[in-house]
Design an enzyme around this catalytic site. Structure first.
Site, PDB file in Angstrom:
ATOM      1  CB  ILE A 196      -2.503 -16.336  23.900  1.00  0.00           C
ATOM      2  CG1 ILE A 196      -1.761 -16.300  25.251  1.00  0.00           C
ATOM      3  CG2 ILE A 196      -3.864 -16.987  24.060  1.00  0.00           C
ATOM      4  CD1 ILE A 196      -2.354 -15.350  26.259  1.00  0.00           C
ATOM      5  CB  THR A 197       2.188 -19.881  23.608  1.00  0.00           C
ATOM      6  OG1 THR A 197       2.971 -18.820  24.163  1.00  0.00           O
ATOM      7  CG2 THR A 197       2.302 -19.858  22.093  1.00  0.00           C
ATOM      8  N   GLY A 198       0.698 -20.943  26.137  1.00  0.00           N
ATOM      9  CA  GLY A 198       0.626 -21.083  27.598  1.00  0.00           C
ATOM     10  C   GLY A 198      -0.696 -20.557  28.120  1.00  0.00           C
ATOM     11  CB  ALA A 199      -3.858 -20.124  26.364  1.00  0.00           C
ATOM     12  CB  SER A 241      -2.263 -22.489  34.133  1.00  0.00           C
ATOM     13  OG  SER A 241      -0.949 -22.523  33.622  1.00  0.00           O
ATOM     14  N   GLY A 242      -2.416 -19.575  34.786  1.00  0.00           N
ATOM     15  CA  GLY A 242      -1.697 -18.354  35.149  1.00  0.00           C
ATOM     16  C   GLY A 242      -2.055 -17.136  34.321  1.00  0.00           C
ATOM     17  CE1 TYR A 270      11.160 -17.590  33.775  1.00  0.00           C
ATOM     18  CE2 TYR A 270      11.991 -15.694  34.993  1.00  0.00           C
ATOM     19  CZ  TYR A 270      10.953 -16.344  34.338  1.00  0.00           C
ATOM     20  OH  TYR A 270       9.726 -15.738  34.235  1.00  0.00           O
TER      21      TYR A 270
END
Lengths: 302, 257
Positions: free
Chosen positions: A14-17, A19-20, A175
Protein backbone atom coordinates in the site's frame (compact mmCIF):
# COMPACT_ATOMS: atom_id res chain seq x y z
CA UNK A 1 -19.90 -3.41 5.68
CA UNK A 2 -16.58 -5.10 6.43
CA UNK A 3 -15.62 -8.44 4.97
CA UNK A 4 -15.23 -11.12 7.61
CA UNK A 5 -12.57 -12.77 5.52
CA UNK A 6 -9.24 -12.93 7.30
CA UNK A 7 -6.08 -12.20 5.35
CA UNK A 8 -3.61 -14.49 7.03
CA UNK A 9 -0.89 -15.47 4.55
CA UNK A 10 -1.72 -12.61 2.17
CA UNK A 11 0.80 -9.98 1.13
CA UNK A 12 -0.43 -6.44 0.62
CA UNK A 13 1.44 -3.43 -0.74
CA UNK A 14 0.00 0.00 0.00
CA UNK A 15 1.33 3.44 -0.94
CA UNK A 16 0.72 6.54 1.13
CA UNK A 17 0.50 4.31 4.18
CA UNK A 18 1.70 6.78 6.79
CA UNK A 19 -1.42 8.90 7.22
CA UNK A 20 -5.11 9.30 6.45
CA UNK A 21 -6.91 6.55 4.55
CA UNK A 22 -3.64 4.68 3.90
CA UNK A 23 -2.75 4.37 7.57
CA UNK A 24 -6.29 3.37 8.55
CA UNK A 25 -6.32 0.72 5.79
CA UNK A 26 -2.91 -0.60 6.84
CA UNK A 27 -4.08 -0.96 10.45
CA UNK A 28 -7.22 -2.84 9.42
CA UNK A 29 -5.35 -5.16 7.04
CA UNK A 30 -2.72 -5.88 9.69
CA UNK A 31 -5.48 -6.69 12.15
CA UNK A 32 -6.84 -9.20 9.63
CA UNK A 33 -3.45 -10.93 9.61
CA UNK A 34 -2.05 -9.70 6.29
CA UNK A 35 1.64 -9.00 5.81
CA UNK A 36 1.62 -5.33 4.81
CA UNK A 37 4.39 -3.51 2.97
CA UNK A 38 3.70 0.19 3.33
CA UNK A 39 5.33 2.97 1.34
CA UNK A 40 5.81 6.51 2.58
CA UNK A 41 7.90 9.52 1.65
CA UNK A 42 9.23 10.47 5.05
CA UNK A 43 11.36 8.19 7.23
CA UNK A 44 10.14 9.65 10.54
CA UNK A 45 6.50 9.33 9.45
CA UNK A 46 7.07 5.72 8.38
CA UNK A 47 8.52 4.93 11.82
CA UNK A 48 5.62 6.67 13.56
CA UNK A 49 3.09 4.83 11.39
CA UNK A 50 4.74 1.50 12.19
CA UNK A 51 4.51 2.29 15.92
CA UNK A 52 0.83 3.25 15.56
CA UNK A 53 0.05 0.01 13.70
CA UNK A 54 1.81 -2.12 16.30
CA UNK A 55 -0.06 -0.28 19.07
CA UNK A 56 -3.38 -1.04 17.36
CA UNK A 57 -2.44 -4.53 16.34
CA UNK A 58 0.31 -6.04 18.51
CA UNK A 59 2.31 -8.63 16.60
CA UNK A 60 1.22 -7.19 13.25
CA UNK A 61 3.39 -8.06 10.27
CA UNK A 62 4.23 -4.72 8.73
CA UNK A 63 7.26 -3.14 7.12
CA UNK A 64 7.82 0.19 5.45
CA UNK A 65 9.72 1.35 2.35
CA UNK A 66 10.71 4.98 1.98
CA UNK A 67 9.93 6.31 -1.47
CA UNK A 68 9.21 9.68 -3.02
CA UNK A 69 6.60 8.89 -5.65
CA UNK A 70 7.06 12.25 -7.36
CA UNK A 71 10.15 10.83 -9.06
CA UNK A 72 9.59 7.91 -11.44
CA UNK A 73 13.14 6.62 -11.06
CA UNK A 74 12.42 6.27 -7.33
CA UNK A 75 9.20 4.41 -8.11
CA UNK A 76 11.34 1.85 -9.90
CA UNK A 77 13.62 1.65 -6.85
CA UNK A 78 10.54 1.14 -4.66
CA UNK A 79 9.45 -1.76 -6.86
CA UNK A 80 12.90 -3.32 -6.52
CA UNK A 81 12.76 -2.94 -2.73
CA UNK A 82 9.31 -4.55 -2.62
CA UNK A 83 10.63 -7.42 -4.76
CA UNK A 84 13.51 -7.88 -2.33
CA UNK A 85 11.21 -7.89 0.73
CA UNK A 86 8.80 -10.36 -0.89
CA UNK A 87 11.70 -12.70 -1.68
CA UNK A 88 13.32 -12.35 1.75
CA UNK A 89 10.04 -13.07 3.53
CA UNK A 90 9.42 -16.08 1.33
CA UNK A 91 6.07 -14.73 0.10
CA UNK A 92 4.62 -16.32 -3.02
CA UNK A 93 3.96 -12.94 -4.58
CA UNK A 94 1.68 -9.96 -3.97
CA UNK A 95 -2.02 -10.56 -3.32
CA UNK A 96 -3.13 -6.95 -3.15
CA UNK A 97 -1.62 -3.70 -4.41
CA UNK A 98 -3.35 -0.58 -3.12
CA UNK A 99 -2.36 2.58 -4.98
CA UNK A 100 -3.49 5.08 -2.39
CA UNK A 101 -0.86 7.85 -2.31
CA UNK A 102 -2.06 11.16 -3.70
CA UNK A 103 -1.22 14.82 -3.47
CA UNK A 104 -2.80 18.21 -4.14
CA UNK A 105 -0.88 21.26 -5.30
CA UNK A 106 -2.28 24.78 -5.43
CA UNK A 107 0.26 25.87 -8.01
CA UNK A 108 1.65 24.32 -11.15
CA UNK A 109 4.84 22.70 -9.92
CA UNK A 110 6.93 20.06 -11.65
CA UNK A 111 8.67 16.89 -10.54
CA UNK A 112 12.39 16.27 -11.21
CA UNK A 113 11.37 14.65 -14.53
CA UNK A 114 9.41 17.73 -15.57
CA UNK A 115 5.89 16.34 -15.03
CA UNK A 116 3.15 18.28 -13.25
CA UNK A 117 3.27 17.13 -9.61
CA UNK A 118 -0.34 15.91 -9.19
CA UNK A 119 -0.26 14.08 -12.52
CA UNK A 120 3.03 12.40 -11.61
CA UNK A 121 2.17 11.36 -8.05
CA UNK A 122 -1.52 10.53 -8.50
CA UNK A 123 -1.39 8.87 -11.92
CA UNK A 124 2.08 8.16 -13.35
CA UNK A 125 3.53 6.71 -10.14
CA UNK A 126 0.75 4.11 -9.67
CA UNK A 127 0.77 3.38 -13.41
CA UNK A 128 4.49 2.59 -13.30
CA UNK A 129 4.46 0.83 -9.92
CA UNK A 130 1.63 -1.46 -11.07
CA UNK A 131 3.56 -2.38 -14.20
CA UNK A 132 6.72 -3.07 -12.21
CA UNK A 133 4.87 -5.24 -9.67
CA UNK A 134 2.74 -7.12 -12.20
CA UNK A 135 5.05 -10.19 -12.27
CA UNK A 136 4.65 -10.54 -8.47
CA UNK A 137 0.89 -10.04 -8.70
CA UNK A 138 0.64 -12.76 -11.33
CA UNK A 139 2.31 -15.24 -8.98
CA UNK A 140 -0.64 -15.36 -6.56
CA UNK A 141 -3.88 -17.22 -7.39
CA UNK A 142 -6.15 -14.15 -7.08
CA UNK A 143 -4.48 -10.75 -7.11
CA UNK A 144 -6.18 -7.38 -6.82
CA UNK A 145 -5.01 -3.90 -7.75
CA UNK A 146 -6.99 -1.19 -6.00
CA UNK A 147 -6.80 2.39 -7.19
CA UNK A 148 -8.04 4.89 -4.63
CA UNK A 149 -9.93 7.22 -6.96
CA UNK A 150 -12.70 9.69 -6.20
CA UNK A 151 -16.24 10.66 -7.16
CA UNK A 152 -14.67 13.87 -8.46
CA UNK A 153 -13.81 11.96 -11.66
CA UNK A 154 -17.45 12.45 -12.73
CA UNK A 155 -18.07 15.46 -14.97
CA UNK A 156 -14.37 15.59 -15.83
CA UNK A 157 -12.63 15.28 -19.18
CA UNK A 158 -9.02 15.39 -20.21
CA UNK A 159 -7.52 18.45 -21.77
CA UNK A 160 -5.63 16.40 -24.36
CA UNK A 161 -3.86 19.45 -25.83
CA UNK A 162 -2.33 20.25 -22.47
CA UNK A 163 -2.86 17.23 -20.24
CA UNK A 164 -0.73 18.61 -17.41
CA UNK A 165 -2.44 22.01 -17.62
CA UNK A 166 0.80 23.91 -18.03
CA UNK A 167 -0.78 26.95 -19.55
CA UNK A 168 -4.10 27.04 -17.69
CA UNK A 169 -3.44 25.31 -14.41
CA UNK A 170 -6.33 24.79 -12.07
CA UNK A 171 -5.65 22.87 -8.87
CA UNK A 172 -9.05 21.18 -8.65
CA UNK A 173 -9.23 20.30 -12.36
CA UNK A 174 -5.71 18.85 -12.20
CA UNK A 175 -6.77 16.69 -9.23
CA UNK A 176 -10.00 15.58 -10.92
CA UNK A 177 -8.11 14.61 -14.08
CA UNK A 178 -5.79 12.37 -12.06
CA UNK A 179 -8.72 10.66 -10.34
CA UNK A 180 -10.33 10.12 -13.75
CA UNK A 181 -7.00 8.67 -14.89
CA UNK A 182 -7.10 6.20 -11.96
CA UNK A 183 -10.50 4.88 -13.06
CA UNK A 184 -9.48 4.72 -16.71
CA UNK A 185 -6.26 2.91 -15.86
CA UNK A 186 -8.24 0.26 -13.95
CA UNK A 187 -10.65 -0.25 -16.84
CA UNK A 188 -7.96 -0.43 -19.52
CA UNK A 189 -5.72 -2.65 -17.39
CA UNK A 190 -8.53 -5.19 -16.99
CA UNK A 191 -9.15 -5.12 -20.74
CA UNK A 192 -5.49 -5.77 -21.44
CA UNK A 193 -5.12 -8.46 -18.78
CA UNK A 194 -8.08 -10.29 -20.29
CA UNK A 195 -11.06 -12.02 -18.69
CA UNK A 196 -9.09 -15.11 -17.74
CA UNK A 197 -6.46 -13.21 -15.83
CA UNK A 198 -5.90 -13.95 -12.15
CA UNK A 199 -5.21 -10.25 -11.64
CA UNK A 200 -8.11 -7.77 -11.44
CA UNK A 201 -8.01 -4.00 -11.09
CA UNK A 202 -10.58 -1.97 -9.17
CA UNK A 203 -11.18 1.70 -8.49
CA UNK A 204 -12.71 2.77 -5.25
CA UNK A 205 -14.41 6.01 -4.33
CA UNK A 206 -13.81 6.50 -0.60
CA UNK A 207 -16.26 9.42 -0.48
CA UNK A 208 -15.51 12.72 1.21
CA UNK A 209 -12.95 11.89 3.90
CA UNK A 210 -11.64 14.06 6.69
CA UNK A 211 -7.91 13.81 5.89
CA UNK A 212 -5.02 16.26 5.58
CA UNK A 213 -4.62 15.86 1.78
CA UNK A 214 -5.81 19.38 1.01
CA UNK A 215 -3.57 20.90 3.68
CA UNK A 216 -0.22 19.80 2.23
CA UNK A 217 1.37 21.68 -0.65
CA UNK A 218 -1.53 24.08 -0.88
CA UNK A 219 -1.91 27.78 -0.22
CA UNK A 220 -4.24 29.68 2.11
CA UNK A 221 -7.48 29.66 0.13
CA UNK A 222 -7.29 25.96 -0.78
CA UNK A 223 -6.39 25.09 2.83
CA UNK A 224 -9.38 27.04 4.15
CA UNK A 225 -11.74 25.50 1.60
CA UNK A 226 -10.51 21.96 2.30
CA UNK A 227 -10.73 22.42 6.07
CA UNK A 228 -14.34 23.56 5.79
CA UNK A 229 -15.32 20.85 3.30
CA UNK A 230 -13.49 17.90 4.85
CA UNK A 231 -14.95 18.62 8.30
CA UNK A 232 -18.22 17.18 6.90
CA UNK A 233 -16.44 14.06 5.67
CA UNK A 234 -16.29 10.55 7.07
CA UNK A 235 -13.34 9.34 9.12
CA UNK A 236 -10.34 7.67 7.44
CA UNK A 237 -11.32 4.42 9.20
CA UNK A 238 -14.81 4.50 7.64
CA UNK A 239 -13.26 5.14 4.22
CA UNK A 240 -10.71 2.36 4.74
CA UNK A 241 -13.44 -0.23 5.32
CA UNK A 242 -14.48 0.03 1.64
CA UNK A 243 -10.89 -0.55 0.52
CA UNK A 244 -10.40 -3.46 2.92
CA UNK A 245 -13.63 -4.99 1.62
CA UNK A 246 -12.30 -4.91 -1.95
CA UNK A 247 -8.96 -6.28 -0.77
CA UNK A 248 -10.39 -9.23 1.12
CA UNK A 249 -13.89 -10.18 -0.02
CA UNK A 250 -13.69 -13.27 -2.29
CA UNK A 251 -16.92 -12.52 -4.19
CA UNK A 252 -15.62 -9.27 -5.75
CA UNK A 253 -13.22 -11.26 -7.94
CA UNK A 254 -16.21 -12.91 -9.63
CA UNK A 255 -17.89 -9.60 -10.44
CA UNK A 256 -17.08 -7.66 -13.58
CA UNK A 257 -17.52 -4.28 -11.88
CA UNK A 258 -14.49 -2.01 -11.74
CA UNK A 259 -15.78 0.98 -9.79
CA UNK A 260 -16.84 0.62 -6.16
CA UNK A 261 -18.25 2.83 -3.45
CA UNK A 262 -19.41 1.86 0.05
CA UNK A 263 -18.68 -1.83 -0.70
CA UNK A 264 -21.07 -1.74 -3.67
CA UNK A 265 -20.28 -1.73 -7.34
CA UNK A 266 -21.49 1.22 -9.40
CA UNK A 267 -20.92 2.73 -12.81
CA UNK A 268 -17.99 5.06 -13.34
CA UNK A 269 -18.46 8.09 -15.57
CA UNK A 270 -19.35 7.43 -19.20
CA UNK A 271 -16.31 9.36 -20.35
CA UNK A 272 -14.00 7.04 -18.38
CA UNK A 273 -15.25 4.08 -20.43
CA UNK A 274 -14.59 5.56 -23.88
CA UNK A 275 -12.27 3.23 -25.76
CA UNK A 276 -10.46 5.95 -27.67
CA UNK A 277 -9.72 7.95 -24.51
CA UNK A 278 -8.60 4.82 -22.65
CA UNK A 279 -6.11 4.01 -25.37
CA UNK A 280 -4.85 7.56 -25.64
CA UNK A 281 -4.25 7.91 -21.90
CA UNK A 282 -2.45 4.57 -21.80
CA UNK A 283 -0.15 5.53 -24.67
CA UNK A 284 0.64 8.93 -23.14
CA UNK A 285 1.36 7.34 -19.76
CA UNK A 286 3.63 4.70 -21.30
CA UNK A 287 5.57 7.38 -23.13
CA UNK A 288 5.99 9.46 -19.99
CA UNK A 289 7.09 6.47 -17.92
CA UNK A 290 9.42 5.31 -20.70
CA UNK A 291 7.91 1.81 -20.84
CA UNK A 292 6.31 -0.33 -23.52
CA UNK A 293 3.30 -2.67 -23.60
CA UNK A 294 5.40 -5.43 -25.16
CA UNK A 295 7.77 -5.66 -22.22
CA UNK A 296 4.91 -6.12 -19.74
CA UNK A 297 2.85 -8.30 -22.07
CA UNK A 298 -0.08 -5.90 -22.01
CA UNK A 299 -0.92 -5.36 -25.68
CA UNK A 300 -3.84 -3.09 -26.57
CA UNK A 301 -7.17 -4.83 -27.13
CA UNK A 302 -8.39 -4.36 -30.68
CA UNK B 1 23.31 18.02 -35.97
CA UNK B 2 20.04 19.86 -35.23
CA UNK B 3 20.43 23.14 -33.43
CA UNK B 4 19.24 23.32 -29.85
CA UNK B 5 17.99 25.63 -27.17
CA UNK B 6 20.54 26.04 -24.40
CA UNK B 7 19.09 26.39 -20.88
CA UNK B 8 21.16 27.23 -17.80
CA UNK B 9 19.79 26.47 -14.33
CA UNK B 10 17.64 23.88 -16.09
CA UNK B 11 16.77 21.65 -13.17
CA UNK B 12 15.17 24.31 -10.95
CA UNK B 13 11.42 24.90 -11.04
CA UNK B 14 11.51 27.64 -13.67
CA UNK B 15 14.22 25.86 -15.65
CA UNK B 16 12.14 22.69 -15.85
CA UNK B 17 9.10 24.68 -16.94
CA UNK B 18 11.09 26.30 -19.77
CA UNK B 19 12.63 22.97 -20.76
CA UNK B 20 9.18 21.34 -20.98
CA UNK B 21 7.76 24.28 -22.92
CA UNK B 22 10.61 24.18 -25.45
CA UNK B 23 10.28 20.40 -25.80
CA UNK B 24 6.52 20.78 -26.38
CA UNK B 25 7.39 23.02 -29.32
CA UNK B 26 9.60 20.26 -30.72
CA UNK B 27 12.95 21.94 -30.01
CA UNK B 28 15.99 19.88 -29.07
CA UNK B 29 17.60 20.91 -25.81
CA UNK B 30 21.00 21.37 -24.27
CA UNK B 31 20.68 21.63 -20.48
CA UNK B 32 23.19 22.64 -17.89
CA UNK B 33 23.06 22.88 -14.12
CA UNK B 34 25.20 21.86 -11.19
CA UNK B 35 23.84 18.34 -10.58
CA UNK B 36 24.50 15.62 -13.17
CA UNK B 37 21.88 13.33 -11.61
CA UNK B 38 19.17 15.99 -11.72
CA UNK B 39 20.04 16.76 -15.35
CA UNK B 40 19.90 13.10 -16.31
CA UNK B 41 16.51 12.64 -14.60
CA UNK B 42 15.05 15.67 -16.35
CA UNK B 43 16.55 14.76 -19.72
CA UNK B 44 15.13 11.26 -19.41
CA UNK B 45 11.59 12.51 -18.59
CA UNK B 46 11.56 15.11 -21.36
CA UNK B 47 13.08 13.02 -24.13
CA UNK B 48 10.72 10.08 -23.59
CA UNK B 49 7.64 12.28 -23.32
CA UNK B 50 8.18 14.79 -26.09
CA UNK B 51 10.42 12.78 -28.45
CA UNK B 52 13.10 15.46 -28.69
CA UNK B 53 16.85 15.12 -28.28
CA UNK B 54 18.06 16.30 -24.90
CA UNK B 55 21.76 16.67 -24.28
CA UNK B 56 23.21 17.91 -21.00
CA UNK B 57 26.47 18.75 -19.31
CA UNK B 58 26.82 19.45 -15.57
CA UNK B 59 28.59 22.67 -14.69
CA UNK B 60 29.06 24.86 -11.66
CA UNK B 61 28.66 28.20 -13.39
CA UNK B 62 30.12 30.07 -10.40
CA UNK B 63 33.45 28.37 -11.10
CA UNK B 64 35.58 29.70 -13.97
CA UNK B 65 37.26 26.36 -14.73
CA UNK B 66 33.91 24.55 -14.68
CA UNK B 67 32.52 27.09 -17.14
CA UNK B 68 35.56 26.62 -19.36
CA UNK B 69 35.01 22.85 -19.37
CA UNK B 70 31.38 23.46 -20.37
CA UNK B 71 32.39 25.75 -23.25
CA UNK B 72 35.04 23.24 -24.35
CA UNK B 73 32.40 20.49 -24.36
CA UNK B 74 30.10 22.64 -26.51
CA UNK B 75 32.91 23.34 -28.98
CA UNK B 76 34.20 19.77 -29.15
CA UNK B 77 30.75 18.31 -29.69
CA UNK B 78 30.04 20.93 -32.33
CA UNK B 79 26.77 21.95 -30.69
CA UNK B 80 24.83 24.74 -32.36
CA UNK B 81 22.04 26.77 -30.83
CA UNK B 82 19.08 28.81 -31.96
CA UNK B 83 18.31 30.06 -28.50
CA UNK B 84 19.66 30.63 -25.01
CA UNK B 85 17.59 30.80 -21.82
CA UNK B 86 19.64 32.08 -18.89
CA UNK B 87 17.87 31.06 -15.70
CA UNK B 88 20.64 30.19 -13.25
CA UNK B 89 20.64 32.76 -10.45
CA UNK B 90 20.51 32.46 -6.68
CA UNK B 91 18.52 34.61 -4.28
CA UNK B 92 19.90 35.21 -0.80
CA UNK B 93 17.24 37.12 1.08
CA UNK B 94 18.10 39.23 4.11
CA UNK B 95 19.94 42.42 5.06
CA UNK B 96 23.11 42.97 3.03
CA UNK B 97 25.38 43.21 6.09
CA UNK B 98 24.28 39.73 7.11
CA UNK B 99 25.37 38.06 3.86
CA UNK B 100 28.53 35.99 3.85
CA UNK B 101 31.46 36.87 1.55
CA UNK B 102 30.86 33.55 -0.24
CA UNK B 103 27.22 34.45 -0.92
CA UNK B 104 28.26 37.83 -2.31
CA UNK B 105 30.87 36.20 -4.56
CA UNK B 106 28.34 33.58 -5.73
CA UNK B 107 25.86 36.29 -6.66
CA UNK B 108 28.43 38.13 -8.74
CA UNK B 109 29.91 35.05 -10.36
CA UNK B 110 26.66 33.37 -11.27
CA UNK B 111 24.46 36.27 -12.16
CA UNK B 112 26.97 38.53 -13.82
CA UNK B 113 30.10 36.64 -14.89
CA UNK B 114 28.37 33.42 -15.88
CA UNK B 115 25.45 35.12 -17.58
CA UNK B 116 27.71 37.32 -19.71
CA UNK B 117 30.07 34.49 -20.65
CA UNK B 118 27.22 32.13 -21.43
CA UNK B 119 25.60 34.72 -23.72
CA UNK B 120 28.96 35.34 -25.42
CA UNK B 121 29.62 31.62 -26.00
CA UNK B 122 26.09 30.83 -27.17
CA UNK B 123 26.30 33.61 -29.75
CA UNK B 124 29.54 32.07 -31.07
CA UNK B 125 27.72 28.77 -31.54
CA UNK B 126 24.48 30.09 -33.02
CA UNK B 127 22.98 28.38 -36.05
CA UNK B 128 23.77 30.34 -39.18
CA UNK B 129 20.88 31.72 -41.15
CA UNK B 130 18.36 31.29 -38.36
CA UNK B 131 16.95 33.76 -35.83
CA UNK B 132 18.58 33.48 -32.44
CA UNK B 133 16.51 34.07 -29.29
CA UNK B 134 17.98 35.05 -25.96
CA UNK B 135 15.80 35.02 -22.85
CA UNK B 136 17.23 36.43 -19.63
CA UNK B 137 15.36 35.99 -16.38
CA UNK B 138 15.28 39.22 -14.43
CA UNK B 139 12.60 40.17 -11.92
CA UNK B 140 9.96 42.73 -11.09
CA UNK B 141 12.43 43.63 -8.33
CA UNK B 142 14.68 45.08 -11.05
CA UNK B 143 12.34 48.08 -11.30
CA UNK B 144 12.85 49.08 -7.66
CA UNK B 145 15.69 49.40 -5.18
CA UNK B 146 14.63 46.71 -2.72
CA UNK B 147 15.80 46.39 0.83
CA UNK B 148 16.25 42.82 2.12
CA UNK B 149 16.78 41.90 -1.54
CA UNK B 150 19.31 44.66 -2.24
CA UNK B 151 21.85 42.59 -4.20
CA UNK B 152 19.13 40.54 -5.88
CA UNK B 153 17.27 43.61 -7.15
CA UNK B 154 20.53 45.27 -8.23
CA UNK B 155 21.83 42.38 -10.31
CA UNK B 156 18.39 41.83 -11.82
CA UNK B 157 18.54 45.51 -12.85
CA UNK B 158 21.95 44.81 -14.36
CA UNK B 159 20.46 41.93 -16.36
CA UNK B 160 17.57 44.08 -17.54
CA UNK B 161 19.79 46.95 -18.73
CA UNK B 162 22.40 44.62 -20.25
CA UNK B 163 19.72 42.72 -22.14
CA UNK B 164 18.03 45.82 -23.49
CA UNK B 165 21.40 47.18 -24.62
CA UNK B 166 22.60 44.08 -26.47
CA UNK B 167 19.13 43.70 -27.93
CA UNK B 168 19.81 46.85 -29.97
CA UNK B 169 23.35 45.72 -30.83
CA UNK B 170 22.13 42.36 -32.12
CA UNK B 171 18.84 43.44 -33.67
CA UNK B 172 20.18 43.58 -37.23
CA UNK B 173 21.96 40.27 -36.87
CA UNK B 174 18.77 38.26 -36.59
CA UNK B 175 18.92 38.04 -32.84
CA UNK B 176 16.27 39.00 -30.30
CA UNK B 177 16.67 39.49 -26.57
CA UNK B 178 13.70 39.21 -24.21
CA UNK B 179 13.78 39.83 -20.48
CA UNK B 180 11.35 38.07 -18.17
CA UNK B 181 10.47 40.15 -15.12
CA UNK B 182 8.17 38.09 -12.89
CA UNK B 183 7.11 38.69 -9.29
CA UNK B 184 6.74 35.59 -7.09
CA UNK B 185 7.43 32.26 -8.78
CA UNK B 186 5.81 29.29 -7.03
CA UNK B 187 8.54 26.85 -8.01
CA UNK B 188 9.14 24.98 -4.75
CA UNK B 189 7.69 24.74 -1.20
CA UNK B 190 9.84 27.58 0.28
CA UNK B 191 8.83 29.92 -2.57
CA UNK B 192 5.17 28.93 -2.19
CA UNK B 193 5.42 29.59 1.55
CA UNK B 194 7.00 33.01 0.90
CA UNK B 195 4.14 33.88 -1.49
CA UNK B 196 1.61 32.60 1.03
CA UNK B 197 2.79 34.82 3.85
CA UNK B 198 2.40 37.88 1.63
CA UNK B 199 -1.33 37.12 1.64
CA UNK B 200 -3.58 38.74 -0.95
CA UNK B 201 -0.75 40.74 -2.53
CA UNK B 202 1.32 37.58 -2.93
CA UNK B 203 -1.62 35.80 -4.55
CA UNK B 204 -2.43 38.48 -7.12
CA UNK B 205 1.18 39.08 -8.17
CA UNK B 206 1.97 35.38 -8.68
CA UNK B 207 1.55 33.41 -11.88
CA UNK B 208 2.08 29.72 -12.54
CA UNK B 209 5.48 28.87 -13.95
CA UNK B 210 4.08 26.82 -16.82
CA UNK B 211 2.05 29.79 -18.02
CA UNK B 212 4.97 32.18 -17.56
CA UNK B 213 7.36 29.94 -19.53
CA UNK B 214 4.90 29.60 -22.42
CA UNK B 215 4.14 33.33 -22.59
CA UNK B 216 7.81 34.29 -22.33
CA UNK B 217 8.66 32.13 -25.34
CA UNK B 218 5.71 33.64 -27.24
CA UNK B 219 7.12 37.09 -26.44
CA UNK B 220 10.62 36.03 -27.51
CA UNK B 221 9.35 34.68 -30.82
CA UNK B 222 7.66 38.02 -31.46
CA UNK B 223 10.93 39.81 -30.60
CA UNK B 224 9.41 41.69 -27.67
CA UNK B 225 11.91 43.22 -25.20
CA UNK B 226 10.27 42.74 -21.79
CA UNK B 227 7.62 40.40 -20.43
CA UNK B 228 6.06 41.15 -17.05
CA UNK B 229 3.53 38.39 -16.19
CA UNK B 230 0.21 39.55 -14.74
CA UNK B 231 -1.74 42.81 -14.87
CA UNK B 232 -0.93 43.92 -11.32
CA UNK B 233 2.77 43.37 -11.93
CA UNK B 234 2.59 45.29 -15.21
CA UNK B 235 1.01 48.22 -13.31
CA UNK B 236 3.74 48.02 -10.65
CA UNK B 237 6.31 48.08 -13.46
CA UNK B 238 4.74 51.20 -14.97
CA UNK B 239 4.50 52.98 -11.58
CA UNK B 240 8.26 52.49 -11.11
CA UNK B 241 8.87 54.90 -13.99
CA UNK B 242 7.21 57.76 -12.14
CA UNK B 243 8.31 57.16 -8.56
CA UNK B 244 11.79 58.44 -7.59
CA UNK B 245 14.07 55.61 -6.49
CA UNK B 246 14.63 57.07 -3.02
CA UNK B 247 10.87 57.36 -2.44
CA UNK B 248 10.31 53.82 -3.73
CA UNK B 249 12.99 52.43 -1.39
CA UNK B 250 11.39 54.21 1.56
CA UNK B 251 7.90 52.94 0.66
CA UNK B 252 9.21 49.38 0.36
CA UNK B 253 10.89 49.80 3.73
CA UNK B 254 7.51 50.78 5.23
CA UNK B 255 6.06 47.49 3.98
CA UNK B 256 8.96 45.07 4.41
CA UNK B 257 11.38 46.74 6.80
Amino acid sequence: MLSEQNMIGKTVVITGATSGIGLATTIMLAQKGAFVIGAGRDKAKCQKAEETILENSPGAQVTFCIADLSCLSRVKVLALNINRIVNEKGCKGIDVLINNAATVSSWYTTTPEGFETQFAVNHLAPFLLTHELLPLLKKTPEARIIMVSSGSHFRTRFNWDDIMLRKRYNCLLAYKQTKLANVMFSIELNRRLGEDSTVRAFSVDPGLVNTEIGMKGTSGLVKWFWKKRSSHGITPREAASGIVYLASEPSVMREKAVYWKNCKSCNPSRYSQKGEALLKLWEISEKMCGISSEKYKLPPVV
Amino acid sequence: MRSMICITGATGGLGRAFAVECACRGWDLFLTDISADALETLACGISSTYMVNVDFYPSDLTDVSSRERLFKHITEKGLIFHGLINIAGPDYEGPFAQRTPEQIRTILRLNIEANLEMTFEALKHREKGRSFRIINVSSLASFYPMLIKATYAAYKRFLLDFSLAIREELRRKGCTVTVLCPAGMPTNPPCIHAIDIQGFMGRITTKNVGYVAAKTIDYALKGRPVYIPGLVNKILGIISRFVPSTTAARLIYERWG
